[in-house]
Design an enzyme around this catalytic site. Structure first.
Site, short mmCIF file in Angstrom:
data_model
loop_
_atom_site.label_atom_id
_atom_site.label_comp_id
_atom_site.label_asym_id
_atom_site.label_seq_id
_atom_site.Cartn_x
_atom_site.Cartn_y
_atom_site.Cartn_z
N GLU A 35 -4.86 -10.87 -1.51
CA GLU A 35 -5.66 -10.83 -0.28
C GLU A 35 -7.15 -10.95 -0.60
O GLU A 35 -8.00 -10.30 0.02
CB GLU A 35 -5.39 -9.53 0.48
N HIS B 224 -9.45 -7.02 -2.08
CA HIS B 224 -10.52 -7.05 -1.08
C HIS B 224 -11.74 -6.48 -1.80
O HIS B 224 -12.01 -5.27 -1.73
CB HIS B 224 -10.16 -6.17 0.13
N GLU C 259 0.80 -1.23 0.00
CA GLU C 259 0.00 0.00 0.00
C GLU C 259 0.84 1.28 0.00
O GLU C 259 0.64 2.16 0.85
CB GLU C 259 -0.97 0.00 1.19
N ASP D 270 -10.92 -11.39 -0.92
CA ASP D 270 -12.14 -11.73 -0.19
C ASP D 270 -13.21 -10.80 -0.75
O ASP D 270 -12.88 -9.88 -1.51
CB ASP D 270 -12.00 -11.63 1.34
N ASN E 153 2.58 -4.29 -3.60
CA ASN E 153 1.19 -4.71 -3.39
C ASN E 153 0.30 -3.48 -3.19
O ASN E 153 0.65 -2.58 -2.45
CB ASN E 153 1.17 -5.55 -2.10
C1 XIL Z 1 -5.52 -6.80 8.39
C2 XIL Z 1 -5.49 -8.08 9.20
O1 XIL Z 1 -6.39 -9.00 8.66
C3 XIL Z 1 -5.77 -7.78 10.61
O2 XIL Z 1 -5.70 -8.98 11.36
C4 XIL Z 1 -4.75 -6.76 11.10
O3 XIL Z 1 -5.00 -6.41 12.42
C5 XIL Z 1 -4.80 -5.52 10.23
O4 XIL Z 1 -4.60 -5.87 8.92
N1 XIL Z 1 -4.69 -4.91 3.74
C6 XIL Z 1 -3.59 -5.57 4.21
C7 XIL Z 1 -3.74 -6.48 5.36
O5 XIL Z 1 -2.53 -5.55 3.59
O6 XIL Z 1 -2.58 -6.57 6.13
C8 XIL Z 1 -4.93 -6.11 6.21
O7 XIL Z 1 -5.10 -7.13 7.13
C9 XIL Z 1 -6.14 -5.94 5.39
C10 XIL Z 1 -5.98 -4.85 4.40
#
Ligand code: XIL
Length: 356
Positions: A266, A236, A151, A268, A196
């Site tokens: 990631e 996401h 990010e 979902d 990423n």
């Molecule tokens: C979230 C995790 O799922 C949590 O457990 C943590 O406390 C915070 O981060 N983008 C990311 C991840 O790169 O690391 C994030 O995950 C979700 C958004």
């Protein structure tokens, strides 16, 4: 006999299988590597919940610790490296024959507060390099891919250098990105190194602009021979937004031309705005992923697909995206009882999923 997966149009693995069986060999053969599937795992659950550990073993070929390799977990104070949680995931991966990915070396999120004191160029640079060298060296040849930078872009980034004002950016400037990749590469020359991002997957001005900024940032780094090997899209997926198929196809073509693979890192489906009915919600969630994966596999550039968790029982989504109707979120490929949902079937069209 052809499996359902082989017959589906658009699946990278399916097309390769079909052409092998029925078509004469093309003049220039291009057989795609199988696309691996995996998930983020929560270290404590691997020991406390046997069903969870079994599900990871059954469906995944890659795992990434959801926590354990982030600064907040590794570096409670400046003098300490606490590898306990990450080591548990590494041991689980080795014992289960799974590949391991690292997440993440440079991220603005969940930083320990002591890092706020790294305000000078030399302090910040020394700490960043020490951290990356120590962590990447420890898992050399066990972690085969790293999310080096997570990010980097500001929320409304319009140019490659619209970066988040992290402590690294404030003290070092944009050079911290090259520094991080170079340090990771020096510590483990065989590891595949990823940049990423999120919120680049949809239609609309902000997402188009972030996608362009990401492309420009990658070009900027590659032009300087920075060892970036792939780009991760978090995916996401927000259920209420429209996937930008054309935009992603163009992005995939650009990455391919640059020699980079795309990893879905990631995945979902954020379902707080999707219908209440669970079957319909699951159908729409799978459809979102199908659209995304089809757009990206056109360019034959998919490296792997990882979901952020495996079961709806354990997911970060309700922390930020609870449903107004009080129903539980259903963002992941397995339901709360570890039964595969349509999202898992969709993923299996594009990836090799051992348990499907
Ligand atoms: C979230 C995790 O799922 C949590 O457990 C943590 O406390 C915070 O981060 N983008 C990311 C991840 O790169 O690391 C994030 O995950 C979700 C958004």
């Amino acid at each position: 006999m052809l499996s359902r997966r082989d017959t589906l149009k658009g699946g990278a693995c399916g097309l390769a299988a079909l052409s092998g069986l029925f078509a004469p060999a093309p003049l220039v053969a291009r057989v795609n590597d199988p696309v691996g599937f995996g998930a983020a795992v929560r270290p404590p659950l691997l020991e406390s919940d046997a069903d969870y550990a079994n599900a990871i073993r059954k469906y995944c070929s890659i795992v990434v610790p959801e926590g354990g390799l982030i600064w907040n977990d590794l570096r409670p104070d400046r003098a300490t490296f606490d590898f306990a949680a990450a080591d548990r995931v590494a041991a689980f991966a080795m014992n289960s024959g799974l590949r391991l990915r690292g997440h993440t070396l440079v991220w603005y999120g969940v930083m320990p507060s002591w890092t706020e004191s790294l305000t000078s160029l030399s302090l910040a640079q020394d700490e960043l390099l020490k951290h990356i060298d120590t962590v990447v060296s420890r898992y050399r040849s066990r972690i085969d891919s790293w999310i080096v930078v997570n990010e980097p872009l500001a929320d409304d980034a319009a140019a490659f250098d619209d970066l988040r004002p992290t402590i690294w950016q404030r003290a070092i400037g944009i050079d911290h990105l090259a520094m991080a990749f170079e340090a990771a590469h020096a510590a483990d020359p065989a590891a595949k190194l990823f940049i990423n991002e999120y919120d680049v997957e949809y239609t609309g001005a902000r997402f188009r602009s972030r996608r362009k900024a990401l492309t420009a940032l990658i070009r900027f780094l590659l032009d300087r021979n920075v060892p970036v090997h792939g780009v991760g899209l978090q995916a996401h997926l927000r259920g209420n937004l429209t996937i930008d198929v054309e935009g992603l196809q163009q992005f995939a073509a650009e990455m391919k031309a640059l020699g980079l693979k795309i990893a879905i890192t990631e995945l979902d489906v954020i379902d707080n705005k999707l219908p209440a009915d669970s079957a319909e919600r699951d159908r729409q969630a799978a459809q979102r992923a199908q659209t995304l994966l089809a757009a990206l596999s056109d360019g034959a550039s998919l490296d792997s697909v990882l979901t952020w968790g495996i079961t709806d029982k354990y997911t970060w989504v309700p922390t930020y995206f609870k449903r107004a109707d009080g129903l539980k979120n259903r963002p992941l490929p397995l339901d709360e009882n570890y039964a595969p949902k349509p999202l898992m079937q969709t993923i299996a069209q594009f990836c090799t999923v051992p348990g499907i």
